[in-house]
Design an enzyme around this catalytic site. Structure first.
Site, PDB file in Angstrom:
ATOM      1  N   LYS A   1      24.605 -13.463  -2.761  1.00  0.00           N
ATOM      2  CA  LYS A   1      25.328 -12.780  -1.215  1.00  0.00           C
ATOM      3  C   LYS A   1      27.333 -13.147  -2.788  1.00  0.00           C
ATOM      4  CE  LYS A   1      24.409 -14.857   2.766  1.00  0.00           C
ATOM      5  NZ  LYS A   1      24.923 -15.533   3.702  1.00  0.00           N
TER       6      LYS A   1
ATOM      7  N   LYS B   1      15.037  -8.595   2.810  1.00  0.00           N
ATOM      8  CA  LYS B   1      14.936  -9.681   4.128  1.00  0.00           C
ATOM      9  C   LYS B   1      15.464  -8.542   5.574  1.00  0.00           C
ATOM     10  CE  LYS B   1      17.698 -12.930   4.832  1.00  0.00           C
ATOM     11  NZ  LYS B   1      18.129 -14.504   5.083  1.00  0.00           N
TER      12      LYS B   1
ATOM     13  N   LYS C   1      21.064 -10.793   9.194  1.00  0.00           N
ATOM     14  CA  LYS C   1      21.805 -10.308  10.455  1.00  0.00           C
ATOM     15  C   LYS C   1      23.375  -9.910   9.932  1.00  0.00           C
ATOM     16  CE  LYS C   1      22.332 -14.566  11.345  1.00  0.00           C
ATOM     17  NZ  LYS C   1      22.474 -16.511  10.572  1.00  0.00           N
TER      18      LYS C   1
HETATM   19  N1  AQP Z   1      14.317 -12.396   7.561  1.00  0.00           N
HETATM   20  C1  AQP Z   1      13.808 -13.738   7.812  1.00  0.00           C
HETATM   21  N2  AQP Z   1      12.534 -14.042   8.551  1.00  0.00           N
HETATM   22  C2  AQP Z   1      12.097 -15.340   8.672  1.00  0.00           C
HETATM   23  N3  AQP Z   1      13.106 -16.745   9.167  1.00  0.00           N
HETATM   24  C3  AQP Z   1      14.616 -16.054   8.635  1.00  0.00           C
HETATM   25  N4  AQP Z   1      15.803 -16.718   8.982  1.00  0.00           N
HETATM   26  C4  AQP Z   1      16.654 -15.983   8.483  1.00  0.00           C
HETATM   27  N5  AQP Z   1      16.184 -14.792   8.169  1.00  0.00           N
HETATM   28  C5  AQP Z   1      14.948 -14.049   8.127  1.00  0.00           C
HETATM   29  C6  AQP Z   1      15.737 -18.327   8.979  1.00  0.00           C
HETATM   30  O1  AQP Z   1      16.549 -17.914   9.689  1.00  0.00           O
HETATM   31  C7  AQP Z   1      17.200 -19.617  10.318  1.00  0.00           C
HETATM   32  C8  AQP Z   1      18.981 -19.384   9.838  1.00  0.00           C
HETATM   33  O2  AQP Z   1      19.169 -18.620   8.973  1.00  0.00           O
HETATM   34  P1  AQP Z   1      20.504 -18.495   8.857  1.00  0.00           P
HETATM   35  O3  AQP Z   1      21.125 -17.655   9.521  1.00  0.00           O
HETATM   36  O4  AQP Z   1      21.392 -19.819   8.738  1.00  0.00           O
HETATM   37  O5  AQP Z   1      20.883 -17.761   7.746  1.00  0.00           O
HETATM   38  P2  AQP Z   1      20.331 -16.876   6.785  1.00  0.00           P
HETATM   39  O6  AQP Z   1      18.504 -17.692   5.938  1.00  0.00           O
HETATM   40  O7  AQP Z   1      20.945 -16.318   5.531  1.00  0.00           O
HETATM   41  O8  AQP Z   1      20.264 -16.035   8.020  1.00  0.00           O
HETATM   42  P3  AQP Z   1      20.546 -13.777   7.318  1.00  0.00           P
HETATM   43  O9  AQP Z   1      20.364 -13.536   9.310  1.00  0.00           O
HETATM   44  O10 AQP Z   1      20.344 -13.220   6.378  1.00  0.00           O
HETATM   45  O11 AQP Z   1      22.299 -14.261   8.168  1.00  0.00           O
HETATM   46  P4  AQP Z   1      23.494 -14.106   7.109  1.00  0.00           P
HETATM   47  O12 AQP Z   1      23.073 -12.430   7.088  1.00  0.00           O
HETATM   48  O13 AQP Z   1      24.298 -14.510   7.559  1.00  0.00           O
HETATM   49  O14 AQP Z   1      22.985 -14.935   5.810  1.00  0.00           O
HETATM   50  C9  AQP Z   1      16.799 -19.771   8.280  1.00  0.00           C
HETATM   51  O15 AQP Z   1      15.121 -21.179   8.703  1.00  0.00           O
HETATM   52  C10 AQP Z   1      16.454 -18.446   7.967  1.00  0.00           C
HETATM   53  O16 AQP Z   1      15.371 -19.002   6.759  1.00  0.00           O
END
Ligand code: AQP
Length: 349
Positions: free
Chosen positions: A126, A209, A212
């Protein structure tokens, strides 16, 4: 609750308690649903005490527009409920309403080492090349995450694969705190990373991955996408020209194909092997429409329910406040004891 803890030779005496969180940093994706929300609801239905948190303090480690953050927080609350979280059975709230998270995070900032945090791949990803410009909060993110979990003495944390390293750090912080102060106060938490979709990948690139915050909307399925959009994104998902094989082993070097099989399996509650047994020999021309139908059948009711819940924002806010009161009732005494252990005088009446 006993202060004894597993992992230090003492009998594990902590009552099983599940905690997990999601950032309101954008709309929910299929990755969040399969890797987290769907499994959160399963844990709730297993009868374990479940605490789920919308981690707004984590979200602002990168810039968030305040009005969008408020909207995303409420929409995420709607996503939790539409995915089967019952605010009467689980504790559901937003992090910033329970100040104990940030307070324990400070104690943990003084326990965690710079070197530990500097090795976190999420920070490296990030922060990118320009680390000097990253916020201090982004660097210290894992201390806050450890506090989120430990302030409830949670024992089990369901997450996607991407959070494994942060949970290992949570264990390290708990162990160091216990050792430094000669106590068995914090439990040594168990990551719960299970199912066919612990790492849902981008629809545009099977090595990244699904996220969002990915700039490309085509890379992900949003829980708010309508049926046509879901079908169109799956139809356009990157794949290869080969038919589907009979074994998972044969998908080793085909990450996009493997991802779609995993998504199908997780949505349908089957193993990837069982899905391959059904589709082996068929091309994506046959598989993608079947996957699109399955995804729409699962996600359309969630999306409809989210829209319905979002009609009453005041009720969402009331529900989050009530959840925060219940959360604070657990967190308060644990934080007070942590302050006491570290030598802070607490003499206010
Ligand atoms: N691609 C994924 N596959 C499986 N699990 C996922 N999680 C996120 N992306 C995937 C799981 O969702 C939970 C919440 O995640 P988060 O929103 O706290 O942060 P993150 O993991 O960083 O998710 P994003 O979507 O990638 O958000 P941004 O883009 O803002 O960083 C966690 O349990 C995560 O493992």
């Amino acid at each position: 609750m006993s202060d004894a803890v597993g992992g230090t030779g003492a009998a594990p005496a902590f009552t099983p308690r599940v905690f997990s969180g999601i950032q309101p940093s954008g709309g929910l994706t299929l990755g969040n649903y399969l890797g987290a929300l769907k499994r959160f609801a399963e844990k709730q239905n297993e009868g374990i005490e479940t605490i789920y948190c919308i981690v707004d303090l984590h979200a602002i480690t990168v810039w968030q527009d305040p009005a969008r953050l408020r909207h995303a927080t409420r929409e995420l609350a709607a996503g939790f409920i539409a995915s089967g979280i019952d605010p009467a059975r689980s504790i559901l709230f937003n992090q910033s309403q329970v100040a104990e998270h940030a307070e324990l995070a400070w104690l943990f900032n003084c326990v965690a080492r710079m070197g530990w945090l500097g090795r976190m791949t999420q920070f490296k990803d990030k922060a990118g090349k320009n680390r000097e410009a990253a916020s201090v909060g982004l660097f210290a993110y894992p201390s806050l995450m450890a506090a989120d979990i430990m302030v409830y003495h949670a024992t089990h944390v369901p997450v996607g694969e991407d959070q494994k390293q942060h949970l290992e750090l949570t264990r390290d912080i708990a162990i160091k705190f216990n050792n430094d102060y000669g106590v068995d106060f914090f439990p040594i938490v168990e990551p719960v990373i299970e199912g066919a979709a612990t790492r849902v990948m981008s629809l545009r690139d099977g090595t990244r991955k699904m996220s969002k915050s990915d700039p490309s909307d085509q890379s992900r399925i949003n829980l708010t996408d309508d049926a046509d959009t879901i079908a169109q994104k799956i139809r356009k998902a990157r794949t290869d020209a080969e038919p589907l094989p009979e074994t998972l082993e044969a998908l080793k070097d085909r990450p996009e194909a493997r991802n779609l099989i995993n998504i199908y399996a997780a949505l349908d509650g089957r193993t990837p092997e069982a899905v391959l047994a059904e589709f082996a020999g068929q091309g994506f021309g046959a598989f993608k429409p079947a996957l699109a139908d399955l995804a729409v059948a699962h996600l359309a009711p969630i999306s409809t329910e989210m829209t319905r819940i979002m009609q009453d924002v005041a009720e969402i806010d009331r529900m989050l406040g009530a959840g925060a009161d219940r959360a604070a009732a657990i967190a308060g005494p644990i934080l007070a004891r942590a302050y006491d252990i570290t030598g802070m005088i607490r003499s206010r009446r």
